[in-house]
Design an enzyme around this catalytic site. Structure first.
Site, PDB file in Angstrom:
ATOM      1  N   ARG A  36      45.665  12.564  72.296  1.00 50.34           N
ATOM      2  CA  ARG A  36      45.259  13.001  70.964  1.00 50.34           C
ATOM      3  C   ARG A  36      46.426  12.783  70.012  1.00 50.34           C
ATOM      4  O   ARG A  36      47.589  13.015  70.376  1.00 50.34           O
ATOM      5  CB  ARG A  36      44.891  14.494  70.961  1.00 50.34           C
ATOM      6  CG  ARG A  36      43.553  14.770  71.573  1.00 50.34           C
ATOM      7  CD  ARG A  36      42.397  14.210  70.729  1.00 50.34           C
ATOM      8  NE  ARG A  36      41.137  14.264  71.432  1.00 50.34           N
ATOM      9  CZ  ARG A  36      40.575  13.241  72.061  1.00 50.34           C
ATOM     10  NH1 ARG A  36      41.165  12.073  72.078  1.00 50.34           N
ATOM     11  NH2 ARG A  36      39.409  13.368  72.656  1.00 50.34           N
ATOM     12  N   ASP A  91      46.574   4.957  70.712  1.00 58.63           N
ATOM     13  CA  ASP A  91      45.134   4.759  70.499  1.00 58.63           C
ATOM     14  C   ASP A  91      44.581   5.901  69.660  1.00 58.63           C
ATOM     15  O   ASP A  91      43.407   5.905  69.305  1.00 58.63           O
ATOM     16  CB  ASP A  91      44.422   4.720  71.865  1.00 58.63           C
ATOM     17  CG  ASP A  91      42.951   4.363  71.740  1.00 58.63           C
ATOM     18  OD1 ASP A  91      42.634   3.393  71.017  1.00 58.63           O
ATOM     19  OD2 ASP A  91      42.113   5.045  72.360  1.00 58.63           O
ATOM     20  N   GLU A 123      43.774  10.540  62.044  1.00 53.82           N
ATOM     21  CA  GLU A 123      42.849   9.427  62.259  1.00 53.82           C
ATOM     22  C   GLU A 123      41.464   9.654  61.642  1.00 53.82           C
ATOM     23  O   GLU A 123      40.744   8.687  61.387  1.00 53.82           O
ATOM     24  CB  GLU A 123      42.714   9.115  63.751  1.00 53.82           C
ATOM     25  CG  GLU A 123      42.005  10.167  64.573  1.00 53.82           C
ATOM     26  CD  GLU A 123      41.886   9.749  66.041  1.00 53.82           C
ATOM     27  OE1 GLU A 123      42.902   9.336  66.624  1.00 53.82           O
ATOM     28  OE2 GLU A 123      40.779   9.846  66.584  1.00 53.82           O
ATOM     29  N   HIS A 171      41.299   4.218  68.492  1.00 58.58           N
ATOM     30  CA  HIS A 171      40.584   5.170  69.360  1.00 58.58           C
ATOM     31  C   HIS A 171      39.474   4.465  70.141  1.00 58.58           C
ATOM     32  O   HIS A 171      38.303   4.858  70.084  1.00 58.58           O
ATOM     33  CB  HIS A 171      40.014   6.330  68.542  1.00 58.58           C
ATOM     34  CG  HIS A 171      39.848   7.577  69.365  1.00 58.58           C
ATOM     35  ND1 HIS A 171      40.136   8.825  68.893  1.00 58.58           N
ATOM     36  CD2 HIS A 171      39.425   7.756  70.639  1.00 58.58           C
ATOM     37  CE1 HIS A 171      39.894   9.720  69.832  1.00 58.58           C
ATOM     38  NE2 HIS A 171      39.467   9.090  70.909  1.00 58.58           N
TER      39      HIS A 171
HETATM   40  P1  NAI Z   1      41.603  16.631  82.158  1.00 57.89           P
HETATM   41  O1  NAI Z   1      41.218  17.966  81.679  1.00 57.89           O
HETATM   42  O2  NAI Z   1      40.980  16.084  83.401  1.00 57.89           O
HETATM   43  O3  NAI Z   1      43.200  16.578  82.361  1.00 57.89           O
HETATM   44  C1  NAI Z   1      44.100  17.144  81.479  1.00 57.89           C
HETATM   45  C2  NAI Z   1      45.349  17.535  82.274  1.00 57.89           C
HETATM   46  O4  NAI Z   1      46.335  18.024  81.359  1.00 57.89           O
HETATM   47  C3  NAI Z   1      45.086  18.656  83.288  1.00 57.89           C
HETATM   48  O5  NAI Z   1      45.605  18.299  84.543  1.00 57.89           O
HETATM   49  C4  NAI Z   1      45.804  19.858  82.694  1.00 57.89           C
HETATM   50  O6  NAI Z   1      46.316  20.753  83.678  1.00 57.89           O
HETATM   51  C5  NAI Z   1      46.926  19.163  81.948  1.00 57.89           C
HETATM   52  N1  NAI Z   1      47.531  20.031  80.938  1.00 57.89           N
HETATM   53  C6  NAI Z   1      46.948  21.000  80.200  1.00 57.89           C
HETATM   54  N2  NAI Z   1      47.862  21.586  79.396  1.00 57.89           N
HETATM   55  C7  NAI Z   1      49.037  20.969  79.656  1.00 57.89           C
HETATM   56  C8  NAI Z   1      50.350  21.141  79.150  1.00 57.89           C
HETATM   57  N3  NAI Z   1      50.639  22.079  78.242  1.00 57.89           N
HETATM   58  N4  NAI Z   1      51.306  20.304  79.617  1.00 57.89           N
HETATM   59  C9  NAI Z   1      51.043  19.373  80.566  1.00 57.89           C
HETATM   60  N5  NAI Z   1      49.811  19.183  81.073  1.00 57.89           N
HETATM   61  C10 NAI Z   1      48.826  19.966  80.630  1.00 57.89           C
HETATM   62  O7  NAI Z   1      41.370  15.664  80.922  1.00 57.89           O
HETATM   63  P2  NAI Z   1      41.168  14.078  80.967  1.00 57.89           P
HETATM   64  O8  NAI Z   1      39.738  13.746  81.100  1.00 57.89           O
HETATM   65  O9  NAI Z   1      42.157  13.477  81.895  1.00 57.89           O
HETATM   66  O10 NAI Z   1      41.550  13.704  79.436  1.00 57.89           O
HETATM   67  C11 NAI Z   1      42.871  13.879  78.961  1.00 57.89           C
HETATM   68  C12 NAI Z   1      42.862  13.698  77.460  1.00 57.89           C
HETATM   69  O11 NAI Z   1      42.546  12.343  77.147  1.00 57.89           O
HETATM   70  C13 NAI Z   1      41.760  14.503  76.737  1.00 57.89           C
HETATM   71  O12 NAI Z   1      42.194  15.816  76.463  1.00 57.89           O
HETATM   72  C14 NAI Z   1      41.554  13.725  75.503  1.00 57.89           C
HETATM   73  O13 NAI Z   1      42.428  14.264  74.526  1.00 57.89           O
HETATM   74  C15 NAI Z   1      41.994  12.311  75.843  1.00 57.89           C
HETATM   75  N6  NAI Z   1      40.887  11.323  75.794  1.00 57.89           N
HETATM   76  C16 NAI Z   1      41.048  10.208  75.032  1.00 57.89           C
HETATM   77  C17 NAI Z   1      40.061   9.257  74.917  1.00 57.89           C
HETATM   78  C18 NAI Z   1      40.246   8.005  74.116  1.00 57.89           C
HETATM   79  O14 NAI Z   1      39.259   7.321  73.828  1.00 57.89           O
HETATM   80  N7  NAI Z   1      41.460   7.651  73.738  1.00 57.89           N
HETATM   81  C19 NAI Z   1      38.764   9.459  75.594  1.00 57.89           C
HETATM   82  C20 NAI Z   1      38.722  10.625  76.437  1.00 57.89           C
HETATM   83  C21 NAI Z   1      39.742  11.538  76.497  1.00 57.89           C
END
Ligand code: NAI
Length: 340
Positions: A234, A258, A263, A295
């Site tokens: 993000r 990205d 944005e 994005h």
């Molecule tokens: P997820 O929920 O599976 O993984 C997120 C990880 O971050 C978890 O392991 C969690 O414990 C960890 N986390 C939470 N707070 C934290 C902190 N303070 N410090 C370090 N780690 C922490 O989420 P997923 O599916 O892997 O997605 C991750 C991010 O990718 C989403 O939150 C979203 O912002 C972004 N995303 C971007 C997309 C794009 O098109 N560029 C599309 C989909 C998601």
């Protein structure tokens, strides 16, 4: 079910129509976003289907309730563009697509790394103009480098696997350590150590009050000089003005993003005929070692298929009165506007 689909992009219709085959929901597509000005378009439908660019506040949610709308179905994981509390007050259910193709985003992060490193975007333009020189295209081997992954959830875990395939050492920081990844050789370290020991850092944690601006002047100063920073998470994870200072000083070696803090005003729009008013992104675009994509991490056929299938399944489950794990409830409030 009679559904008004807002903020429809031409590429989405094909996937939604296909997912709806045999299910018989009536899908009515609007290019317009749903907001206070366009709310009347929702009249006569049972449900609205929204994207991250649709904004529903307390008043517009009440208007939807008065029109008889029973369901807000989000074609996204993020939901802070919706007043979930107001929806609950008016007995409107909110459903979403909580997860889809982590490979899409992880592979895009790798695309950013490889492009920044081997400068294929520059070579492409150069060769088209008959310039076959390799001057200034020098890269480095990924093999043997240390990659720091911040957030080893669904996307981070896929990235770990890809980078290990390149022969990289992977170190990570997460609030929750994965035993599976540890068994695969990932070393979890404190955040500061991941910063100082990585050649490439990739951000995959959610945006929330704890992670907002985790990349700032202090964390940047802890990174290796010349390191590469990748953000497909993000925009708000990075304090943009601090990153610009680090790039100007030559400390940060490469930046691939990205997602971008502001944005909302830019991404998903063709502004090629406009004067861009955002000075920070203009400055970023001026660096030869910065690569920005709009994005598009999620933008693969596989991800669009999963988004469409879950979106349509949400209509069907709602119609059948089934409880859904995709329901959004009051209590979990991310601060990101563009949480997909
Ligand atoms: P997820 O929920 O599976 O993984 C997120 C990880 O971050 C978890 O392991 C969690 O414990 C960890 N986390 C939470 N707070 C934290 C902190 N303070 N410090 C370090 N780690 C922490 O989420 P997923 O599916 O892997 O997605 C991750 C991010 O990718 C989403 O939150 C979203 O912002 C972004 N995303 C971007 C997309 C794009 O098109 N560029 C599309 C989909 C998601």
């Amino acid at each position: 079910m009679n559904v008004a689909i807002f903020s429809t992009k031409p590429y989405e219709k094909e996937y939604l129509d296909k997912a709806n085959l045999g299910l018989g929901h009536h899908l009515h597509y609007f290019d317009a976003s749903l907001n206070a000005d366009t709310i009347n378009l929702a009249r006569g439908f049972d449900a609205v289907c929204l994207f991250v660019t649709d904004i529903l506040d307390m008043k517009t949610t009440q208007q939807l309730a008065e029109m008889g709308i029973k369901l807000i179905d989000l074609r996204s994981a993020g939901f802070n563009n919706i007043d979930v509390e107001a929806a609950e007050d008016h007995h409107i259910k909110v459903l979403r697509v909580p997860a889809y193709s982590p490979q899409a985003v992880a592979e895009h992060a790798v695309a950013l790394m490889l492009t920044l490193n081997r400068k294929t975007h520059k070579a492409y333009n150069r060769v088209r103009e008959g310039n076959f020189s390799v001057e200034n295209l020098l890269g480095f081997n990924l093999s043997g480098k240390t990659v720091g992954v911040i957030g080893t959830g669904k996307i981070g875990a896929v990235l770990v696997q890809i980078m290990q395939g390149f022969g990289c050492k992977v170190i990570a920081y997460d609030l929750v350590e994965s035993e599976i990844l540890k068994a695969k050789g990932v070393e979890y370290r404190p955040f500061a150590e991941v910063l100082s020991d990585s050649d490439i850092i990739s951000l995959h944690c959610p945006l929330n009050p704890e992670t907002q601006h985790i990349i700032n002047s202090i964390s940047l100063s802890k990174m290796k000089k010349g390191a590469m920073l990748i953000n497909t998470g993000r925009g708000g994870l990075i304090k943009t003005s601090h990153v610009i200072e680090s790039l100007k000083s030559g400390h940060l070696g490469y930046l691939g993003i990205d997602v971008y803090e502001q944005e909302e005003k830019l991404f998903f729009k063709d502004l090629s005929g406009s004067i861009i008013q955002d000075d920070l992104i203009e400055r970023l675009m001026g660096f030869h070692n910065v690569l920005i994509t709009p994005h598009q991490g999620f933008f693969t056929t596989e991800a669009l298929t999963q988004i469409a299938e879950t979106t349509i399944k949400n209509f069907t489950d709602f119609e059948k009165g089934l409880t859904s794990e995709n329901e959004v409830k009051v209590g979990n409030k991310p601060i990101n506007n563009y949480a997909k």
